[in-house]
Design a protein around this motif. Structure first.
Motif, short mmCIF file in Angstrom:
data_model
loop_
_atom_site.label_atom_id
_atom_site.label_comp_id
_atom_site.label_asym_id
_atom_site.label_seq_id
_atom_site.Cartn_x
_atom_site.Cartn_y
_atom_site.Cartn_z
N VAL A 1 -92.70 79.28 -44.54
CA VAL A 1 -93.85 78.55 -43.98
C VAL A 1 -95.12 79.36 -44.23
N PHE A 2 -96.14 78.70 -44.80
CA PHE A 2 -97.39 79.40 -45.14
C PHE A 2 -98.58 78.93 -44.30
N ALA A 3 -98.47 77.74 -43.73
CA ALA A 3 -99.55 77.26 -42.86
C ALA A 3 -99.00 76.24 -41.88
N THR A 4 -99.69 76.14 -40.74
CA THR A 4 -99.27 75.17 -39.72
C THR A 4 -100.49 74.41 -39.21
N SER A 5 -100.21 73.29 -38.56
CA SER A 5 -101.25 72.57 -37.83
C SER A 5 -100.72 72.28 -36.44
N GLU A 6 -101.60 71.80 -35.59
CA GLU A 6 -101.19 71.54 -34.22
C GLU A 6 -101.41 70.07 -33.87
N TYR A 7 -100.35 69.44 -33.40
CA TYR A 7 -100.44 68.05 -32.93
C TYR A 7 -99.41 67.93 -31.80
N GLY A 8 -99.81 68.34 -30.63
CA GLY A 8 -98.88 68.39 -29.50
C GLY A 8 -98.05 69.66 -29.54
N PHE A 9 -97.77 70.15 -30.71
CA PHE A 9 -97.06 71.41 -30.92
C PHE A 9 -97.44 71.87 -32.33
N GLU A 10 -97.01 73.09 -32.68
CA GLU A 10 -97.35 73.63 -33.98
C GLU A 10 -96.26 73.25 -34.98
N PHE A 11 -96.64 72.70 -36.12
CA PHE A 11 -95.63 72.31 -37.11
C PHE A 11 -96.07 72.76 -38.50
N PRO A 12 -95.09 73.00 -39.43
CA PRO A 12 -95.43 73.49 -40.76
C PRO A 12 -96.17 72.43 -41.59
N VAL A 13 -97.21 72.85 -42.29
CA VAL A 13 -97.93 71.92 -43.18
C VAL A 13 -98.03 72.48 -44.61
N ALA A 14 -97.66 73.73 -44.81
CA ALA A 14 -97.59 74.27 -46.17
C ALA A 14 -96.33 75.12 -46.24
N VAL A 15 -95.47 74.80 -47.19
CA VAL A 15 -94.19 75.50 -47.32
C VAL A 15 -94.02 75.88 -48.79
N GLY A 16 -93.17 76.86 -49.04
CA GLY A 16 -92.99 77.23 -50.43
C GLY A 16 -91.87 78.23 -50.63
N VAL A 17 -91.42 78.32 -51.85
CA VAL A 17 -90.44 79.30 -52.26
C VAL A 17 -90.67 79.57 -53.76
N ASP A 18 -90.76 80.84 -54.10
CA ASP A 18 -90.99 81.25 -55.50
C ASP A 18 -92.13 80.46 -56.14
N ASN A 19 -91.79 79.72 -57.21
CA ASN A 19 -92.81 78.99 -57.97
C ASN A 19 -93.09 77.59 -57.43
N LEU A 20 -92.54 77.28 -56.25
CA LEU A 20 -92.78 75.97 -55.63
C LEU A 20 -93.67 76.15 -54.40
N PHE A 21 -94.73 75.32 -54.32
CA PHE A 21 -95.57 75.30 -53.13
C PHE A 21 -95.80 73.85 -52.77
N ALA A 22 -95.81 73.55 -51.48
CA ALA A 22 -95.97 72.15 -51.10
C ALA A 22 -96.77 72.02 -49.82
N VAL A 23 -97.62 71.01 -49.79
CA VAL A 23 -98.47 70.79 -48.62
C VAL A 23 -98.29 69.38 -48.07
N GLN A 24 -98.30 69.28 -46.75
CA GLN A 24 -98.15 67.98 -46.11
C GLN A 24 -99.45 67.18 -46.16
N PHE A 25 -100.58 67.87 -46.21
CA PHE A 25 -101.86 67.15 -46.24
C PHE A 25 -102.18 66.64 -47.64
N HIS A 26 -103.13 65.70 -47.69
CA HIS A 26 -103.52 65.11 -48.97
C HIS A 26 -104.66 65.91 -49.58
N THR A 27 -104.31 66.82 -50.49
CA THR A 27 -105.34 67.62 -51.16
C THR A 27 -106.35 66.73 -51.87
N GLU A 28 -105.86 65.61 -52.40
CA GLU A 28 -106.71 64.73 -53.21
C GLU A 28 -107.69 63.92 -52.38
N LYS A 29 -107.53 63.96 -51.04
CA LYS A 29 -108.42 63.18 -50.16
C LYS A 29 -109.04 64.05 -49.08
#
Lengths: 258, 204
Positions: free
Chosen positions: B159-187
Protein backbone atom coordinates in the motif's frame (compact mmCIF):
# COMPACT_ATOMS: atom_id res chain seq x y z
CA UNK A 1 -13.82 12.77 3.65
CA UNK A 2 -15.22 13.71 0.27
CA UNK A 3 -15.10 17.38 -0.61
CA UNK A 4 -18.27 19.22 -1.48
CA UNK A 5 -18.17 19.86 -5.23
CA UNK A 6 -18.57 23.18 -6.99
CA UNK A 7 -19.95 22.55 -10.45
CA UNK A 8 -20.74 25.03 -13.16
CA UNK A 9 -23.22 24.53 -15.93
CA UNK A 10 -22.78 25.94 -19.38
CA UNK A 11 -25.84 26.22 -21.59
CA UNK A 12 -24.87 25.73 -25.20
CA UNK A 13 -26.95 26.69 -28.20
CA UNK A 14 -25.70 26.07 -31.72
CA UNK A 15 -22.24 25.56 -30.26
CA UNK A 16 -22.27 28.92 -28.44
CA UNK A 17 -22.52 29.65 -24.75
CA UNK A 18 -25.80 31.01 -23.44
CA UNK A 19 -27.25 31.48 -19.99
CA UNK A 20 -30.96 31.36 -19.61
CA UNK A 21 -32.68 33.50 -17.03
CA UNK A 22 -35.95 32.06 -15.76
CA UNK A 23 -35.93 29.89 -18.86
CA UNK A 24 -37.31 32.65 -21.06
CA UNK A 25 -34.83 34.73 -23.03
CA UNK A 26 -31.28 33.66 -23.62
CA UNK A 27 -28.28 35.72 -24.61
CA UNK A 28 -25.03 34.49 -26.11
CA UNK A 29 -22.03 35.15 -23.91
CA UNK A 30 -19.20 33.23 -25.50
CA UNK A 31 -17.42 30.08 -26.54
CA UNK A 32 -18.16 27.08 -24.28
CA UNK A 33 -14.76 25.44 -24.89
CA UNK A 34 -12.83 28.59 -23.93
CA UNK A 35 -15.04 29.06 -20.87
CA UNK A 36 -14.69 25.41 -19.80
CA UNK A 37 -10.91 25.57 -20.07
CA UNK A 38 -10.82 28.78 -18.04
CA UNK A 39 -12.89 27.22 -15.24
CA UNK A 40 -10.77 24.07 -15.31
CA UNK A 41 -7.61 26.10 -14.89
CA UNK A 42 -9.18 28.12 -12.10
CA UNK A 43 -9.94 24.98 -10.12
CA UNK A 44 -13.58 24.12 -10.79
CA UNK A 45 -14.46 20.54 -9.71
CA UNK A 46 -16.82 19.51 -12.47
CA UNK A 47 -18.77 20.82 -15.45
CA UNK A 48 -22.21 20.29 -16.92
CA UNK A 49 -23.11 21.20 -20.49
CA UNK A 50 -26.74 21.56 -21.48
CA UNK A 51 -27.38 21.55 -25.19
CA UNK A 52 -30.29 23.91 -25.72
CA UNK A 53 -30.03 23.84 -29.51
CA UNK A 54 -33.56 23.95 -30.86
CA UNK A 55 -33.20 22.11 -34.14
CA UNK A 56 -32.07 18.52 -34.16
CA UNK A 57 -30.03 18.88 -37.39
CA UNK A 58 -27.59 21.12 -35.53
CA UNK A 59 -27.02 18.65 -32.69
CA UNK A 60 -23.74 17.37 -34.13
CA UNK A 61 -22.19 20.77 -33.35
CA UNK A 62 -22.53 19.77 -29.70
CA UNK A 63 -20.49 16.61 -30.26
CA UNK A 64 -17.67 18.78 -31.61
CA UNK A 65 -17.89 20.97 -28.51
CA UNK A 66 -17.78 17.87 -26.28
CA UNK A 67 -14.70 16.42 -27.94
CA UNK A 68 -12.88 19.78 -27.90
CA UNK A 69 -13.62 20.10 -24.19
CA UNK A 70 -12.44 16.53 -23.55
CA UNK A 71 -9.11 17.26 -25.19
CA UNK A 72 -8.38 20.22 -22.94
CA UNK A 73 -10.29 19.79 -19.70
CA UNK A 74 -9.27 17.02 -17.29
CA UNK A 75 -12.04 17.08 -14.74
CA UNK A 76 -15.32 15.14 -15.00
CA UNK A 77 -18.09 16.63 -17.10
CA UNK A 78 -21.59 15.63 -18.08
CA UNK A 79 -23.67 16.53 -21.09
CA UNK A 80 -27.43 16.87 -21.29
CA UNK A 81 -30.15 18.26 -23.51
CA UNK A 82 -31.97 16.39 -26.20
CA UNK A 83 -30.73 12.92 -25.20
CA UNK A 84 -33.64 10.58 -25.89
CA UNK A 85 -32.09 7.17 -26.56
CA UNK A 86 -29.16 5.04 -25.45
CA UNK A 87 -27.61 5.78 -28.87
CA UNK A 88 -27.80 9.54 -28.23
CA UNK A 89 -26.10 8.98 -24.86
CA UNK A 90 -23.48 6.72 -26.34
CA UNK A 91 -22.41 9.35 -28.90
CA UNK A 92 -21.88 11.94 -26.17
CA UNK A 93 -19.87 9.52 -24.03
CA UNK A 94 -17.73 8.46 -26.97
CA UNK A 95 -17.05 12.13 -27.72
CA UNK A 96 -15.46 12.33 -24.26
CA UNK A 97 -18.08 13.10 -21.59
CA UNK A 98 -17.99 11.04 -18.34
CA UNK A 99 -21.68 11.26 -17.68
CA UNK A 100 -24.91 11.86 -19.52
CA UNK A 101 -27.62 14.01 -18.14
CA UNK A 102 -31.27 13.18 -18.86
CA UNK A 103 -34.29 15.27 -18.01
CA UNK A 104 -37.52 15.63 -20.01
CA UNK A 105 -36.96 12.48 -22.05
CA UNK A 106 -36.69 10.46 -18.83
CA UNK A 107 -39.92 11.95 -17.50
CA UNK A 108 -41.68 10.96 -20.72
CA UNK A 109 -40.06 7.51 -20.79
CA UNK A 110 -38.50 6.54 -17.42
CA UNK A 111 -37.05 3.33 -18.86
CA UNK A 112 -34.41 5.51 -20.54
CA UNK A 113 -32.72 5.79 -17.12
CA UNK A 114 -32.55 2.02 -16.72
CA UNK A 115 -31.37 1.47 -20.29
CA UNK A 116 -28.59 4.02 -19.90
CA UNK A 117 -27.54 2.64 -16.49
CA UNK A 118 -27.43 -0.90 -17.91
CA UNK A 119 -25.39 0.25 -20.90
CA UNK A 120 -22.90 2.60 -19.20
CA UNK A 121 -23.20 2.00 -15.44
CA UNK A 122 -25.04 4.16 -12.91
CA UNK A 123 -21.96 6.33 -12.35
CA UNK A 124 -22.46 7.68 -15.89
CA UNK A 125 -26.15 8.55 -15.53
CA UNK A 126 -27.29 11.85 -14.04
CA UNK A 127 -30.99 12.56 -13.73
CA UNK A 128 -31.79 16.26 -13.85
CA UNK A 129 -35.17 17.34 -12.66
CA UNK A 130 -36.87 20.71 -13.02
CA UNK A 131 -39.13 21.33 -10.06
CA UNK A 132 -41.88 23.86 -9.42
CA UNK A 133 -43.29 24.71 -6.00
CA UNK A 134 -47.08 24.19 -6.00
CA UNK A 135 -50.01 24.16 -3.59
CA UNK A 136 -50.05 20.68 -2.02
CA UNK A 137 -52.91 18.61 -3.38
CA UNK A 138 -53.71 14.90 -3.71
CA UNK A 139 -50.85 13.24 -5.58
CA UNK A 140 -48.63 16.25 -4.91
CA UNK A 141 -48.73 16.28 -1.10
CA UNK A 142 -45.11 17.43 -0.85
CA UNK A 143 -45.89 20.59 -2.79
CA UNK A 144 -43.23 20.09 -5.44
CA UNK A 145 -44.10 19.19 -9.02
CA UNK A 146 -41.96 17.95 -11.90
CA UNK A 147 -42.08 20.18 -14.98
CA UNK A 148 -40.52 19.67 -18.40
CA UNK A 149 -39.82 21.64 -21.56
CA UNK A 150 -37.85 24.22 -19.65
CA UNK A 151 -40.59 24.68 -17.11
CA UNK A 152 -43.45 25.19 -19.54
CA UNK A 153 -45.25 21.90 -19.00
CA UNK A 154 -46.43 20.62 -15.60
CA UNK A 155 -46.44 16.85 -15.30
CA UNK A 156 -48.47 16.20 -12.13
CA UNK A 157 -45.58 14.11 -10.76
CA UNK A 158 -44.38 14.55 -7.19
CA UNK A 159 -40.72 15.61 -7.24
CA UNK A 160 -39.67 13.56 -4.22
CA UNK A 161 -41.34 10.44 -5.62
CA UNK A 162 -39.68 11.04 -9.00
CA UNK A 163 -36.27 11.34 -7.33
CA UNK A 164 -36.76 7.98 -5.59
CA UNK A 165 -37.96 6.41 -8.84
CA UNK A 166 -34.91 7.76 -10.65
CA UNK A 167 -32.61 6.17 -8.08
CA UNK A 168 -34.44 2.83 -8.37
CA UNK A 169 -34.12 2.93 -12.15
CA UNK A 170 -30.37 3.38 -11.87
CA UNK A 171 -29.52 7.08 -11.85
CA UNK A 172 -26.16 7.66 -10.16
CA UNK A 173 -26.69 11.32 -9.25
CA UNK A 174 -29.54 13.82 -9.21
CA UNK A 175 -29.53 17.47 -10.24
CA UNK A 176 -32.37 19.26 -8.47
CA UNK A 177 -33.17 22.42 -10.35
CA UNK A 178 -35.71 24.75 -8.80
CA UNK A 179 -37.64 26.68 -11.42
CA UNK A 180 -38.74 29.14 -8.73
CA UNK A 181 -35.18 29.91 -7.66
CA UNK A 182 -33.49 29.72 -11.07
CA UNK A 183 -32.11 33.04 -12.21
CA UNK A 184 -33.21 34.87 -9.05
CA UNK A 185 -29.76 34.84 -7.35
CA UNK A 186 -31.68 34.81 -4.07
CA UNK A 187 -30.49 31.41 -2.89
CA UNK A 188 -31.13 27.75 -3.59
CA UNK A 189 -34.39 25.99 -2.72
CA UNK A 190 -33.20 24.55 0.60
CA UNK A 191 -36.35 22.70 1.62
CA UNK A 192 -36.70 20.88 -1.69
CA UNK A 193 -33.01 19.99 -1.83
CA UNK A 194 -32.99 18.66 1.72
CA UNK A 195 -36.20 16.65 1.24
CA UNK A 196 -34.73 14.90 -1.79
CA UNK A 197 -31.31 14.39 -0.23
CA UNK A 198 -32.97 12.67 2.73
CA UNK A 199 -35.18 10.54 0.47
CA UNK A 200 -32.42 9.00 -1.68
CA UNK A 201 -28.92 7.67 -1.08
CA UNK A 202 -27.23 8.97 -4.26
CA UNK A 203 -25.41 12.31 -4.50
CA UNK A 204 -27.52 15.46 -4.91
CA UNK A 205 -26.48 18.47 -6.94
CA UNK A 206 -28.42 21.61 -6.07
CA UNK A 207 -29.22 23.96 -8.95
CA UNK A 208 -30.93 27.31 -9.37
CA UNK A 209 -30.71 30.46 -7.31
CA UNK A 210 -27.05 30.63 -6.35
CA UNK A 211 -26.06 34.31 -6.12
CA UNK A 212 -23.50 34.53 -3.31
CA UNK A 213 -21.00 32.11 -1.69
CA UNK A 214 -23.26 32.11 1.37
CA UNK A 215 -26.04 30.58 -0.73
CA UNK A 216 -23.70 27.70 -1.57
CA UNK A 217 -22.84 27.29 2.10
CA UNK A 218 -26.53 27.11 2.98
CA UNK A 219 -27.42 24.48 0.40
CA UNK A 220 -24.33 22.36 1.14
CA UNK A 221 -25.16 22.32 4.87
CA UNK A 222 -28.83 22.98 5.58
CA UNK A 223 -29.87 21.74 2.13
CA UNK A 224 -27.74 18.59 2.56
CA UNK A 225 -26.51 18.80 -1.04
CA UNK A 226 -23.29 17.05 -2.08
CA UNK A 227 -22.56 19.62 -4.75
CA UNK A 228 -23.79 23.03 -5.85
CA UNK A 229 -24.25 24.25 -9.38
CA UNK A 230 -23.24 27.83 -10.12
CA UNK A 231 -23.85 29.73 -13.31
CA UNK A 232 -24.21 33.51 -13.53
CA UNK A 233 -22.11 34.07 -10.37
CA UNK A 234 -19.16 32.81 -12.40
CA UNK A 235 -20.26 33.56 -15.95
CA UNK A 236 -20.58 37.26 -15.25
CA UNK A 237 -17.39 37.40 -13.17
CA UNK A 238 -19.27 38.36 -10.04
CA UNK A 239 -17.13 35.90 -8.06
CA UNK A 240 -14.05 33.85 -8.86
CA UNK A 241 -13.89 30.13 -8.13
CA UNK A 242 -11.20 30.88 -5.55
CA UNK A 243 -13.39 33.43 -3.79
CA UNK A 244 -16.27 30.98 -3.54
CA UNK A 245 -14.05 28.13 -2.38
CA UNK A 246 -12.11 30.22 0.14
CA UNK A 247 -15.36 31.42 1.64
CA UNK A 248 -16.67 27.85 2.04
CA UNK A 249 -13.36 26.63 3.49
CA UNK A 250 -13.41 29.56 5.90
CA UNK A 251 -16.80 28.40 7.12
CA UNK A 252 -15.47 24.91 7.77
CA UNK A 253 -16.53 22.95 4.70
CA UNK A 254 -14.19 20.46 3.05
CA UNK A 255 -13.55 21.84 -0.43
CA UNK A 256 -10.86 20.95 -2.96
CA UNK A 257 -8.33 23.67 -3.72
CA UNK A 258 -6.48 23.06 -6.98
CA UNK B 1 5.19 4.47 -26.45
CA UNK B 2 2.42 3.77 -23.95
CA UNK B 3 0.02 0.94 -24.74
CA UNK B 4 -3.47 1.37 -23.30
CA UNK B 5 -5.17 -1.98 -22.96
CA UNK B 6 -8.54 -2.13 -24.69
CA UNK B 7 -10.91 -4.49 -22.96
CA UNK B 8 -14.02 -2.36 -23.65
CA UNK B 9 -13.51 -0.31 -20.46
CA UNK B 10 -15.24 3.05 -20.48
CA UNK B 11 -12.38 5.47 -19.81
CA UNK B 12 -9.92 4.33 -22.52
CA UNK B 13 -10.29 7.43 -24.63
CA UNK B 14 -10.12 9.77 -21.63
CA UNK B 15 -6.78 8.24 -20.67
CA UNK B 16 -5.63 8.56 -24.26
CA UNK B 17 -6.67 12.24 -24.43
CA UNK B 18 -4.77 12.98 -21.23
CA UNK B 19 -1.60 11.34 -22.56
CA UNK B 20 -1.91 13.11 -25.90
CA UNK B 21 -2.37 16.41 -24.08
CA UNK B 22 0.90 15.70 -22.23
CA UNK B 23 2.60 15.03 -25.58
CA UNK B 24 3.12 11.36 -24.74
CA UNK B 25 3.02 8.91 -27.62
CA UNK B 26 0.36 6.29 -27.07
CA UNK B 27 -1.77 3.61 -28.68
CA UNK B 28 -4.90 1.70 -27.72
CA UNK B 29 -4.62 -2.02 -28.33
CA UNK B 30 -6.60 -5.21 -27.76
CA UNK B 31 -3.89 -7.39 -29.33
CA UNK B 32 -2.20 -9.62 -26.70
CA UNK B 33 1.03 -9.67 -28.73
CA UNK B 34 1.21 -5.88 -28.70
CA UNK B 35 0.64 -5.92 -24.92
CA UNK B 36 3.36 -8.56 -24.41
CA UNK B 37 5.90 -6.46 -26.31
CA UNK B 38 4.77 -3.08 -24.98
CA UNK B 39 7.28 -0.66 -23.52
CA UNK B 40 4.80 0.60 -20.91
CA UNK B 41 1.23 -0.44 -20.25
CA UNK B 42 -1.76 1.42 -18.86
CA UNK B 43 -4.57 -0.78 -17.63
CA UNK B 44 -7.58 1.52 -17.19
CA UNK B 45 -11.10 0.57 -16.27
CA UNK B 46 -14.63 1.57 -15.36
CA UNK B 47 -17.42 -0.91 -14.83
CA UNK B 48 -17.94 -4.33 -13.29
CA UNK B 49 -15.15 -6.78 -12.43
CA UNK B 50 -16.97 -9.85 -13.73
CA UNK B 51 -17.54 -8.65 -17.28
CA UNK B 52 -14.09 -7.04 -17.37
CA UNK B 53 -12.43 -10.37 -16.53
CA UNK B 54 -14.54 -12.11 -19.19
CA UNK B 55 -13.40 -9.67 -21.88
CA UNK B 56 -9.77 -9.93 -20.77
CA UNK B 57 -9.94 -13.73 -21.07
CA UNK B 58 -11.81 -13.66 -24.41
CA UNK B 59 -9.06 -11.48 -25.88
CA UNK B 60 -6.23 -13.43 -24.16
CA UNK B 61 -5.23 -10.17 -22.52
CA UNK B 62 -5.15 -11.75 -19.04
CA UNK B 63 -2.12 -13.90 -19.85
CA UNK B 64 -0.52 -11.11 -21.90
CA UNK B 65 -0.74 -8.72 -18.92
CA UNK B 66 0.75 -11.29 -16.55
CA UNK B 67 3.57 -11.96 -19.00
CA UNK B 68 4.40 -8.32 -19.42
CA UNK B 69 4.40 -7.96 -15.62
CA UNK B 70 6.86 -10.87 -15.36
CA UNK B 71 9.03 -9.31 -18.08
CA UNK B 72 9.37 -6.19 -15.94
CA UNK B 73 7.25 -3.86 -18.09
CA UNK B 74 6.06 -0.83 -16.09
CA UNK B 75 2.29 -1.17 -15.71
CA UNK B 76 -0.15 1.43 -14.37
CA UNK B 77 -3.61 0.28 -13.29
CA UNK B 78 -6.37 2.88 -12.98
CA UNK B 79 -9.66 2.44 -11.06
CA UNK B 80 -11.01 -1.00 -12.01
CA UNK B 81 -7.46 -1.72 -13.18
CA UNK B 82 -6.32 -1.38 -9.55
CA UNK B 83 -8.88 -3.97 -8.49
CA UNK B 84 -8.54 -6.64 -11.19
CA UNK B 85 -4.81 -7.08 -10.50
CA UNK B 86 -5.70 -8.59 -7.10
CA UNK B 87 -6.43 -12.27 -6.41
CA UNK B 88 -10.18 -11.79 -6.23
CA UNK B 89 -13.04 -9.34 -5.99
CA UNK B 90 -16.21 -9.40 -3.92
CA UNK B 91 -17.97 -7.97 -6.96
CA UNK B 92 -20.40 -10.19 -8.93
CA UNK B 93 -20.17 -12.89 -6.21
CA UNK B 94 -16.42 -13.36 -5.80
CA UNK B 95 -14.83 -12.86 -9.19
CA UNK B 96 -11.28 -14.23 -9.48
CA UNK B 97 -8.82 -11.50 -10.49
CA UNK B 98 -5.50 -11.64 -12.31
CA UNK B 99 -3.68 -12.45 -9.06
CA UNK B 100 -0.62 -10.34 -9.84
CA UNK B 101 -0.89 -8.78 -6.38
CA UNK B 102 -2.13 -10.96 -3.49
CA UNK B 103 -5.23 -9.34 -2.05
CA UNK B 104 -8.93 -8.79 -2.32
CA UNK B 105 -11.20 -6.15 -3.70
CA UNK B 106 -13.74 -5.20 -1.02
CA UNK B 107 -17.15 -3.50 -1.19
CA UNK B 108 -17.81 -0.35 0.82
CA UNK B 109 -20.40 -0.95 3.51
CA UNK B 110 -21.70 1.64 5.90
CA UNK B 111 -24.37 1.59 8.57
CA UNK B 112 -24.21 5.40 8.64
CA UNK B 113 -26.32 6.60 5.70
CA UNK B 114 -24.42 9.86 5.31
CA UNK B 115 -21.74 7.79 3.56
CA UNK B 116 -23.17 7.36 0.09
CA UNK B 117 -22.04 4.59 -2.25
CA UNK B 118 -20.38 4.93 -4.75
CA UNK B 119 -17.64 7.00 -3.17
CA UNK B 120 -17.91 9.71 -5.84
CA UNK B 121 -16.07 12.99 -6.00
CA UNK B 122 -12.81 14.57 -4.86
CA UNK B 123 -10.96 13.19 -1.88
CA UNK B 124 -7.54 13.79 -0.33
CA UNK B 125 -4.86 11.16 -0.88
CA UNK B 126 -2.28 10.51 1.88
CA UNK B 127 0.98 8.95 0.82
CA UNK B 128 2.02 6.17 3.22
CA UNK B 129 5.14 5.09 1.28
CA UNK B 130 7.00 7.22 -1.24
CA UNK B 131 6.77 6.01 -4.84
CA UNK B 132 8.02 7.60 -8.08
CA UNK B 133 4.48 7.60 -9.54
CA UNK B 134 3.32 9.71 -6.58
CA UNK B 135 6.20 12.19 -6.87
CA UNK B 136 5.57 15.96 -6.59
CA UNK B 137 2.35 15.52 -4.58
CA UNK B 138 1.63 17.35 -1.35
CA UNK B 139 -0.38 16.34 1.72
CA UNK B 140 -4.04 17.16 1.19
CA UNK B 141 -3.88 16.95 -2.61
CA UNK B 142 -7.20 15.70 -3.94
CA UNK B 143 -8.09 13.30 -6.72
CA UNK B 144 -11.34 12.29 -8.41
CA UNK B 145 -12.91 8.97 -7.42
CA UNK B 146 -15.92 6.95 -8.57
CA UNK B 147 -16.08 3.46 -7.08
CA UNK B 148 -18.01 1.12 -4.80
CA UNK B 149 -15.12 -1.32 -4.16
CA UNK B 150 -11.53 -0.71 -3.05
CA UNK B 151 -8.29 -2.71 -3.35
CA UNK B 152 -6.97 -4.34 -0.18
CA UNK B 153 -3.58 -6.04 -0.66
CA UNK B 154 -2.75 -8.82 1.83
CA UNK B 155 0.40 -7.03 2.90
CA UNK B 156 0.62 -3.40 4.04
CA UNK B 157 3.96 -3.29 2.21
CA UNK B 158 2.01 -3.07 -1.04
CA UNK B 159 0.00 0.00 0.00
CA UNK B 160 1.45 3.37 -1.05
CA UNK B 161 -1.41 5.77 -0.37
CA UNK B 162 -4.76 5.86 1.40
CA UNK B 163 -7.86 8.02 1.55
CA UNK B 164 -10.48 8.42 4.21
CA UNK B 165 -14.19 7.77 3.76
CA UNK B 166 -15.59 6.68 7.10
CA UNK B 167 -12.35 4.75 7.53
CA UNK B 168 -8.93 4.68 5.90
CA UNK B 169 -8.67 2.54 2.76
CA UNK B 170 -5.91 1.88 0.18
CA UNK B 171 -6.02 4.01 -2.99
CA UNK B 172 -2.56 3.32 -4.42
CA UNK B 173 -1.07 -0.17 -4.41
CA UNK B 174 1.87 -1.74 -6.14
CA UNK B 175 4.45 -4.46 -6.42
CA UNK B 176 7.72 -4.30 -8.37
CA UNK B 177 7.00 -2.87 -11.83
CA UNK B 178 3.23 -2.65 -11.23
CA UNK B 179 1.57 0.42 -9.73
CA UNK B 180 -2.14 1.02 -9.52
CA UNK B 181 -4.41 3.80 -8.33
CA UNK B 182 -8.08 3.75 -7.44
CA UNK B 183 -8.58 7.40 -8.43
CA UNK B 184 -9.00 8.63 -11.99
CA UNK B 185 -5.67 10.20 -12.92
CA UNK B 186 -7.17 11.23 -16.26
CA UNK B 187 -9.91 13.29 -14.56
CA UNK B 188 -8.06 14.66 -11.55
CA UNK B 189 -6.92 17.93 -13.04
CA UNK B 190 -3.24 18.99 -13.15
CA UNK B 191 -2.32 16.64 -10.26
CA UNK B 192 -3.80 13.67 -12.09
CA UNK B 193 -1.83 14.60 -15.20
CA UNK B 194 1.27 14.84 -13.00
CA UNK B 195 0.87 11.22 -11.87
CA UNK B 196 0.51 10.09 -15.49
CA UNK B 197 3.68 11.99 -16.33
CA UNK B 198 5.40 10.42 -13.30
CA UNK B 199 4.43 6.97 -14.55
CA UNK B 200 5.88 7.67 -17.99
CA UNK B 201 9.15 8.80 -16.37
CA UNK B 202 9.27 5.96 -13.83
CA UNK B 203 12.45 3.92 -14.15
CA UNK B 204 11.76 0.54 -12.56
Amino acid sequence: MLSKRIISCLDVRNGKLAKSVKFVDTIDIGDPVVQAKKYYEEGLDELVFYDITASSDKRDIMLDVVSSVAEQVFIPFSVGGGLRTVEDCSRVLLAGAEKINVNSAAVRRPELIREAADAFGSQAVVLSMDVLRVEPRPGLENGYEIVIEGGRRRMGIDAIEWAKRGEELGAGELVINSIDADGTKEGYELTLTRMISEAVSIPIIASGGGGTPEHLYDVLTEGKADAALVASMLHYDEYSIDEIKDYLIGRGLKIRKA
Amino acid sequence: MITIIDYKAGNLTSVQRALTHLGIENQISKDPDVVRKAERVIFPGVGAAGSAMETLKERNLDSALKESFQRGTPILGICLGSQIILSESEEDGNTPGLGILPGRCIKFQFTDETFKIPHMGWNAVSITQAHPVLAHLNPGDEFYFVHSYYPQPESAENVFATSEYGFEFPVAVGVDNLFAVQFHTEKSGPLGLQTLKNFVEWIV
